[in-house]
Design a protein around this motif. Sequence first.
Motif, mmCIF file in Angstrom:
data_model
loop_
_atom_site.group_PDB
_atom_site.id
_atom_site.type_symbol
_atom_site.label_atom_id
_atom_site.label_comp_id
_atom_site.label_asym_id
_atom_site.label_seq_id
_atom_site.Cartn_x
_atom_site.Cartn_y
_atom_site.Cartn_z
ATOM 1 N N THR A 60 0.697 -1.410 -0.109
ATOM 2 C CA THR A 60 -0.038 -0.054 -0.045
ATOM 3 C C THR A 60 0.826 1.303 -0.092
ATOM 4 O O THR A 60 0.194 2.230 0.033
ATOM 5 C CB THR A 60 -1.035 0.157 1.214
ATOM 6 O OG1 THR A 60 -0.223 0.013 2.274
ATOM 7 C CG2 THR A 60 -1.893 -0.950 1.286
ATOM 8 N N ASP A 87 -0.320 5.332 -0.063
ATOM 9 C CA ASP A 87 -0.106 5.894 1.265
ATOM 10 C C ASP A 87 0.789 7.215 0.854
ATOM 11 O O ASP A 87 0.367 8.359 1.502
ATOM 12 C CB ASP A 87 0.687 5.215 2.106
ATOM 13 C CG ASP A 87 -0.014 4.009 2.792
ATOM 14 O OD1 ASP A 87 -1.354 3.884 2.509
ATOM 15 O OD2 ASP A 87 0.564 3.011 3.375
ATOM 16 N N ARG A 123 -3.846 8.357 -0.923
ATOM 17 C CA ARG A 123 -5.200 7.652 -1.546
ATOM 18 C C ARG A 123 -5.199 6.549 -0.502
ATOM 19 O O ARG A 123 -4.345 5.907 -0.117
ATOM 20 C CB ARG A 123 -4.813 7.251 -2.852
ATOM 21 C CG ARG A 123 -4.845 8.307 -3.916
ATOM 22 C CD ARG A 123 -4.252 7.688 -5.354
ATOM 23 N NE ARG A 123 -4.753 6.491 -5.563
ATOM 24 C CZ ARG A 123 -4.335 5.842 -6.594
ATOM 25 N NH1 ARG A 123 -3.256 6.185 -7.066
ATOM 26 N NH2 ARG A 123 -5.040 4.797 -6.957
ATOM 27 N N LYS A 124 -6.699 6.255 -0.378
ATOM 28 C CA LYS A 124 -7.033 5.169 0.588
ATOM 29 C C LYS A 124 -7.290 3.775 -0.309
ATOM 30 O O LYS A 124 -7.718 4.172 -1.514
ATOM 31 C CB LYS A 124 -8.497 5.507 1.127
ATOM 32 C CG LYS A 124 -8.853 4.479 2.252
ATOM 33 C CD LYS A 124 -9.933 4.692 2.995
ATOM 34 C CE LYS A 124 -10.383 3.876 4.037
ATOM 35 N NZ LYS A 124 -11.589 4.219 4.754
ATOM 36 N N ASP A 127 -8.778 0.743 -1.846
ATOM 37 C CA ASP A 127 -10.057 -0.227 -2.341
ATOM 38 C C ASP A 127 -10.066 -1.345 -1.725
ATOM 39 O O ASP A 127 -9.453 -2.211 -2.145
ATOM 40 C CB ASP A 127 -10.470 -0.235 -3.670
ATOM 41 C CG ASP A 127 -11.723 -0.877 -4.099
ATOM 42 O OD1 ASP A 127 -12.061 -1.793 -3.142
ATOM 43 O OD2 ASP A 127 -12.166 -0.561 -4.966
ATOM 44 N N GLN A 128 -10.532 -1.578 -0.384
ATOM 45 C CA GLN A 128 -10.155 -2.663 0.446
ATOM 46 C C GLN A 128 -10.625 -3.987 -0.364
ATOM 47 O O GLN A 128 -10.001 -4.919 -0.155
ATOM 48 C CB GLN A 128 -10.931 -2.806 1.559
ATOM 49 C CG GLN A 128 -10.515 -3.888 2.709
ATOM 50 C CD GLN A 128 -9.103 -3.711 2.982
ATOM 51 O OE1 GLN A 128 -8.519 -2.730 3.299
ATOM 52 N NE2 GLN A 128 -8.461 -4.932 2.910
#
Length: 261
Positions: free
Chosen positions: A123, A127, A131-132, A134-135
């Motif tokens: 990630t 990071d 940006r988060k 997409d789980q």
Amino acid sequence: MFTSPLGAQPAAARTAVAAARATELSKVYGHGETKVTALDRVSVEFRRAEFTAIMGPSGSGKSTLMHCMAGLDTVSSGSARIGDVELTGLSDKKLTQLRRDKIGFIFQAFNLLPTLNALENITLPMDIAGRKADQQWLDTVVSTVGLAGRLKHRPNQLSGGQQQRVAVARALAGKPEIMFADEPTGNLDSRSGAEVLGFLRNSVRELGQTVVMVTHDPVAASYADRVVFLADGRIVDDMQGPTADAVLDRMKAFDAKGRTS
């Protein structure tokens, strides 16, 4: 050399739309007597949801082509596009953003940070970009490359093959439009190399990813849907549905030509 599975399967959801395109692309290093033409008016498309291998003799321009298409090197003339975006003329800031948002990279060296665990390495680009992840997509990627039980391990706790699988997952996690791989199995033993090639194959077939891989290995190339051959900076052949034997025969023809020229 790696052992191929049952052979490359047709890419899922393949379309004629180009994920990347070079048009009359040239790359020249030096001037005068030191001038070297690494790429000589190359035109080629890399289609979406397709796995393309780039092969050729040493010095043929295969890595230069990939680096120009990935925005890692400038072009001397011609055009390089990722999707609808023309790379030539982009500012350094725009190029950095393009590489971050639209391109995934896998190199021969794994390029993992030793202080981060596998998940943190995967990630990291997102990071840095703020940006988060997409789980759901991240879970799919981790499952596809078989890392679910290794996410808390640091690189020194992983085998070479597992480290490269982390690098593959890192490249996939940001949903890139295209993924470039430069000799991704070069530092791996045969078994680990075959695993990584299988994961790249699956990312195309199951996730609809676009992959462009530079390799010298005919068996590695047999995992691809297509092989583009370069010699002296020019495309000299384009093979669909490659087999290891067919690729090897083509490479032997290059060697024979080189000895008689």
